[in-house]
Design an enzyme around this catalytic site. Structure first.
Site, mmCIF file in Angstrom:
data_model
loop_
_atom_site.group_PDB
_atom_site.id
_atom_site.type_symbol
_atom_site.label_atom_id
_atom_site.label_comp_id
_atom_site.label_asym_id
_atom_site.label_seq_id
_atom_site.Cartn_x
_atom_site.Cartn_y
_atom_site.Cartn_z
ATOM 1 N N GLY A 239 -24.808 -33.765 -5.057
ATOM 2 C CA GLY A 239 -25.931 -33.214 -4.310
ATOM 3 C C GLY A 239 -27.287 -33.852 -4.509
ATOM 4 O O GLY A 239 -28.222 -33.543 -3.766
ATOM 5 N N GLU A 273 -20.282 -34.992 -9.610
ATOM 6 C CA GLU A 273 -19.588 -35.499 -8.416
ATOM 7 C C GLU A 273 -20.588 -36.131 -7.449
ATOM 8 O O GLU A 273 -20.715 -35.697 -6.304
ATOM 9 C CB GLU A 273 -18.864 -34.345 -7.706
ATOM 10 C CG GLU A 273 -17.867 -33.596 -8.564
ATOM 11 C CD GLU A 273 -17.329 -32.332 -7.880
ATOM 12 O OE1 GLU A 273 -17.840 -31.961 -6.796
ATOM 13 O OE2 GLU A 273 -16.412 -31.718 -8.436
ATOM 14 N N PRO A 274 -21.321 -37.137 -7.868
ATOM 15 C CA PRO A 274 -22.329 -37.714 -6.979
ATOM 16 C C PRO A 274 -21.698 -38.564 -5.877
ATOM 17 O O PRO A 274 -20.710 -39.259 -6.108
ATOM 18 C CB PRO A 274 -23.138 -38.609 -7.928
ATOM 19 C CG PRO A 274 -22.126 -39.056 -8.941
ATOM 20 C CD PRO A 274 -21.220 -37.873 -9.147
ATOM 21 N N GLY A 275 -22.278 -38.489 -4.708
ATOM 22 C CA GLY A 275 -21.838 -39.352 -3.606
ATOM 23 C C GLY A 275 -23.034 -40.134 -3.104
ATOM 24 O O GLY A 275 -23.246 -41.301 -3.427
ATOM 25 N N ARG A 276 -23.876 -39.429 -2.350
ATOM 26 C CA ARG A 276 -25.010 -40.058 -1.668
ATOM 27 C C ARG A 276 -25.923 -40.875 -2.584
ATOM 28 O O ARG A 276 -26.346 -41.971 -2.238
ATOM 29 C CB ARG A 276 -25.822 -38.959 -0.985
ATOM 30 C CG ARG A 276 -26.886 -39.466 -0.063
ATOM 31 C CD ARG A 276 -27.786 -38.340 0.438
ATOM 32 N NE ARG A 276 -27.120 -37.114 0.746
ATOM 33 C CZ ARG A 276 -26.781 -36.724 1.987
ATOM 34 N NH1 ARG A 276 -27.075 -37.474 3.012
ATOM 35 N NH2 ARG A 276 -26.166 -35.574 2.181
ATOM 36 N N TYR A 316 -27.379 -34.067 12.332
ATOM 37 C CA TYR A 316 -28.361 -33.381 11.481
ATOM 38 C C TYR A 316 -29.794 -33.766 11.808
ATOM 39 O O TYR A 316 -30.694 -33.455 11.034
ATOM 40 C CB TYR A 316 -28.142 -33.732 9.996
ATOM 41 C CG TYR A 316 -26.726 -33.755 9.510
ATOM 42 C CD1 TYR A 316 -25.988 -32.584 9.421
ATOM 43 C CD2 TYR A 316 -26.135 -34.945 9.103
ATOM 44 C CE1 TYR A 316 -24.682 -32.599 8.939
ATOM 45 C CE2 TYR A 316 -24.840 -34.973 8.627
ATOM 46 C CZ TYR A 316 -24.116 -33.800 8.554
ATOM 47 O OH TYR A 316 -22.838 -33.834 8.082
ATOM 48 N N CYS A 346 -21.485 -41.756 26.246
ATOM 49 C CA CYS A 346 -21.937 -40.956 27.380
ATOM 50 C C CYS A 346 -22.366 -39.558 26.956
ATOM 51 O O CYS A 346 -21.771 -38.563 27.366
ATOM 52 C CB CYS A 346 -20.828 -40.888 28.412
ATOM 53 S SG CYS A 346 -20.319 -42.538 28.857
ATOM 54 N N GLU A 347 -23.347 -39.469 26.136
ATOM 55 C CA GLU A 347 -23.911 -38.187 25.717
ATOM 56 C C GLU A 347 -25.385 -38.397 25.414
ATOM 57 O O GLU A 347 -25.750 -39.385 24.765
ATOM 58 C CB GLU A 347 -23.263 -37.699 24.412
ATOM 59 C CG GLU A 347 -21.815 -37.390 24.545
ATOM 60 C CD GLU A 347 -21.383 -36.185 23.730
ATOM 61 O OE1 GLU A 347 -22.229 -35.323 23.413
ATOM 62 O OE2 GLU A 347 -20.193 -36.127 23.440
ATOM 63 N N TYR A 375 -21.802 -41.194 4.002
ATOM 64 C CA TYR A 375 -21.458 -40.410 5.191
ATOM 65 C C TYR A 375 -21.727 -41.208 6.465
ATOM 66 O O TYR A 375 -22.141 -40.663 7.475
ATOM 67 C CB TYR A 375 -22.204 -39.060 5.198
ATOM 68 C CG TYR A 375 -22.001 -38.310 3.894
ATOM 69 C CD1 TYR A 375 -20.776 -37.706 3.613
ATOM 70 C CD2 TYR A 375 -22.999 -38.245 2.918
ATOM 71 C CE1 TYR A 375 -20.563 -37.064 2.403
ATOM 72 C CE2 TYR A 375 -22.793 -37.594 1.708
ATOM 73 C CZ TYR A 375 -21.577 -37.011 1.460
ATOM 74 O OH TYR A 375 -21.365 -36.375 0.270
HETATM 75 N N1 LLP Z 1 -18.825 -32.348 -4.473
HETATM 76 C C1 LLP Z 1 -18.510 -31.494 -3.485
HETATM 77 C C2 LLP Z 1 -17.620 -30.373 -3.770
HETATM 78 C C3 LLP Z 1 -19.041 -31.700 -2.192
HETATM 79 O O1 LLP Z 1 -18.740 -30.846 -1.233
HETATM 80 C C4 LLP Z 1 -19.910 -32.796 -1.950
HETATM 81 C C5 LLP Z 1 -20.470 -33.040 -0.630
HETATM 82 C C6 LLP Z 1 -20.185 -33.663 -3.021
HETATM 83 C C7 LLP Z 1 -19.639 -33.400 -4.269
HETATM 84 C C8 LLP Z 1 -21.070 -34.854 -2.887
HETATM 85 O O2 LLP Z 1 -22.368 -34.543 -2.515
HETATM 86 P P1 LLP Z 1 -23.507 -35.671 -2.515
HETATM 87 O O3 LLP Z 1 -23.748 -36.104 -3.939
HETATM 88 O O4 LLP Z 1 -23.069 -36.799 -1.663
HETATM 89 O O5 LLP Z 1 -24.687 -34.956 -1.933
HETATM 90 N N2 LLP Z 1 -22.188 -35.264 5.810
HETATM 91 C C9 LLP Z 1 -23.391 -34.766 5.187
HETATM 92 C C10 LLP Z 1 -23.186 -34.451 3.723
HETATM 93 C C11 LLP Z 1 -22.053 -33.487 3.447
HETATM 94 C C12 LLP Z 1 -21.838 -33.242 1.989
HETATM 95 C C13 LLP Z 1 -20.569 -32.508 1.757
HETATM 96 N N3 LLP Z 1 -20.237 -32.314 0.391
HETATM 97 C C14 LLP Z 1 -24.497 -35.771 5.414
HETATM 98 O O6 LLP Z 1 -24.255 -36.804 6.042
HETATM 99 O O7 LLP Z 1 -25.636 -35.546 5.022
#
Ligand code: LLP
Length: 422
Positions: A239, A273-276, A316, A346-347, A375
Site C-alpha cells: 500500500g 507485500e509492496p507492489g507499487r 481511477y 471506441c469509447e 498495474y
Molecule cells: N497486498 C494485498 C492483499 C493487496 O490487495 C494489494 C493490492 C497489495 C498487497 C499491493 O498493494 P500496493 O503496494 O501495490 O499498493 N489497480 C489499482 C491498485 C489495486 C491494488 C490492489 N491490491 C491501481 O492501479 O491503482
C-alpha cells in the site's frame, strides 16, 4: 530515484535511447529499468534492517516472469492472489516457502494447488474458506499453514476503489469477529495458525493509517497470546504510495522506521507485500502519435496505446505524466498546448490524459507515459481485439524483450467455432 532521463533532448532508459527500442520493437510497449527495479526493491527491503521481515512482492502489480525472477534473486518472496500468480511465481523461481496467498475468493482448486506447493501461508478471509481449507488439507493428509486477514476498519485516505481496510469493504474478517475464528482454527487438526494479516489499501501517502492498523493488529496479537495462540508472522500487506504528480509519499525508510517502532515488543516476523512502491516508477509505457486533431473544442493527440493497455486513467482518473521521447531541439523553451491524449478505442473514456498541458506533439512522435510500471501491463486487456503490448527490460546499455507483442494469431488462438456453425 529512477533511470529514465533526458540526454541531449532524448529520453533514455539507463544507457539505451528509448527511440532505438521503439525502432526495433515497434509501439506500444512497456519498458522497465533493471537498475530502478533493483534499487527500489533493495531500498525497501533494507529499510527494515535487522527487524526480522520478509518482503513478498505483490505479483498483481507487475507479474512478468523476468521481473519476478529478478526479485527472487534479490531475496524476495511473493504475495499472490490466484493460481495463475502462484504458477508464474514458481516458474520464476520464487521459493514457495516465501509465498503468501491472499484474496477473498480462493477456489477449491487454488487452495489445493497452494497447499501441495508448500507455500508459507494462506491469508484466510472468511470462515467458509477456513472450513474448505481444512477439508482439503484432510483429504491431502497435510496441515495447512494459515493467517487470518483482519479488517481493522481504518481509513487509508486513498481512492475509494483501492481502499480495502474499511468495515464496508469486502476484505478480511471484522476485527471483532476474528477471535472466534482463531479459536475455531485452533481446534482444527489440519490447520496450523501462523499469523495475522491485514492490508488496508493502496497508494497511501500518509503513514498514520499504517501505524493505526498495525497498532490494532498488535493489540489483537497480544489478546491471542492470552488465549494460548501464538503468532509467528504479522503481515501488514502493501500500500505504500508513489509520486505520480505532486504527491509526497513517505520514503520507505520513514515507513520502516514507523512500523519498526510499532513492532516493539512483538516477537513476530513482519511480512510486507509492496507492489507499487517497487515497480510503479520503474516502468513506462511508450507509444506513438498516430494522428493529431485540433478542433474548436479541443486538441486531441491520438496515440497507439489505449485504455486496454493502461486502464488507470479511465478507471481511477489517475494521473500519468506524458513526456516526449525526443524533445524538439532548437527551441529555447518547450512549447506547450492543452490536449487530450487518447487511444484508438471506441469509447469516450479511452484517454491517457485529459485537458493536460503537454508538448505540442506531431504525427509520428513518440510519447512516454510515465510511472506505468505498477498495474499497467497486468491490467491490460484485448478490448477492441487489440493485441497486448510488448514488455521490454533495459539493463545498462542493453534491452531484452521480456514479453513478445501479441499478434492476430494469439488473439484468436483459444477460440473455437462449434461444428454446428461450420
Ligand atoms: N497486498 C494485498 C492483499 C493487496 O490487495 C494489494 C493490492 C497489495 C498487497 C499491493 O498493494 P500496493 O503496494 O501495490 O499498493 N489497480 C489499482 C491498485 C489495486 C491494488 C490492489 N491490491 C491501481 O492501479 O491503482
Amino acid at each position: 530515484m529512477h533511470h529514465f532521463i533526458y540526454k541531449d533532448n532524448q529520453l533514455f532508459c539507463e544507457s539505451v535511447a528509448i527511440a532505438d527500442i521503439a525502432e526495433a520493437v515497434g509501439t506500444p510497449f512497456y519498458l522497465y529499468s533493471h537498475a530502478t527495479l533493483t534499487h527500489h526493491f533493495n531500498t525497501f527491503d533494507k529499510s527494515f534492517g535487522e527487524l526480522p521481515h520478509l518482503t513478498c512482492f505483490a505479483v498483481k502489480s507487475c507479474s512478468n516472469l523476468a521481473i519476478l525472477r529478478l526479485f527472487s534473486t534479490l531475496g524476495g518472496g511473493a504475495d499472490i492472489v490466484s493460481g495463475g500468480e502462484l504458477y508464474r511465481s514458481m516458474k520464476a523461481g520464487i521459493d514457495p516457502r516465501r509465498i503468501i496467498y491472499s484474496g477473498v475468493g480462493k477456489t477449491e482448486d487454488e487452495l489445493r494447488y497452494g497447499l501441495v506447493s508448500g507455500i508459507l501461508m494462506f491469508n484466510i478471509e472468511s470462515e467458509q474458506e477456513l472450513e474448505k481449507l481444512q477439508e482439503i488439507a484432510r483429504e491431502q493428509e497435510m496441515v495447512a499453514p494459515v493467517s487470518f486477514r483482519i479488517n481493522p476498519d481504518v481509513d487509508p485516505k486513498t481512492h475509494a476503489y483501492i481502499s480495502t481496510g474499511l468495515a464496508k469493504n469486502k476484505f478480511g474478517i471484522p476485527i471483532d469477529q476474528a477471535e472466534k475464528i482463531y479459536l475455531r482454527a485452533k481446534e482444527m487438526e489440519h490447520i496450523r495458525i501462523l499469523g495475522v494479516s491485514c492490508h488496508i489499501g493502496s497508494q497511501l501517502t500518509d503513514i498514520s493509517p499504517f501505524t493505526e492498523a498495525l497498532h490494532k493488529v498488535k493489540l489483537f496479537v497480544n489478546r491471542l497470546e492470552t488465549l494460548g495462540i501464538s503468532i509467528d508472522y504479522l503481515d501488514l500487506g502493501g500500500g505504500l504510495g508513489v509520486r505520480y504528480q505532486d504527491e509526497k509519499p513517505p520514503h520507505p525508510q520513514e515507513y520502516a522506521r514507523a512500523l519498526s517502532e510499532e513492532m516493539e515488543g512483538l516477537k513476530c516476523t513482519l511480512i510486507l507485500e509492496p507492489g507499487r512502491v517497487i515497480v510503479g516508477n520503474a516502468g513506462i509505457l511508450v507509444s506513438q502519435v498516430i494522428y493529431t486533431k485540433r478542433t474548436q473544442a479541443k486538441n486531441f493527440i491520438i496515440v497507439d496505446a489505449a485504455m486496454n493497455d493502461l486502464a488507470r486513467p479511465s478507471l481511477y482518473d489517475a494521473h500519468h505524466d506524458i513526456l516526449p521521447v525526443i524533445r524538439k531541439a532548437g527551441q529555447a523553451e518547450e512549447v506547450l498546448e492543452t490536449a487530450d491524449v487518447v487511444g484508438p478505442i471506441c469509447e469516450t473514456g479511452d484517454f491517457l490524459a485529459k485537458d493536460r498541458q503537454v508538448t505540442v506533439f506531431e504525427q509520428g512522435d513518440l510519447v512516454a507515459v510515465m510511472s506505468s510500471g505498477a498495474y499497467g501491463f497486468t491490467m491490460s486487456s484485448n478490448y477492441n481485439s487489440r493485441p497486448r503490448a510488448a514488455e521490454v527490460l533495459v539493463k545498462d546499455d542493453q534491452f531484452f524483450i521480456i514479453r513478445n507483442r501479441e499478434n492476430y494469431e494469439t488473439l484468436i488462438r483459444d477460440e473455437n467455432i462449434p461444428d454446428f456453425l461450420e
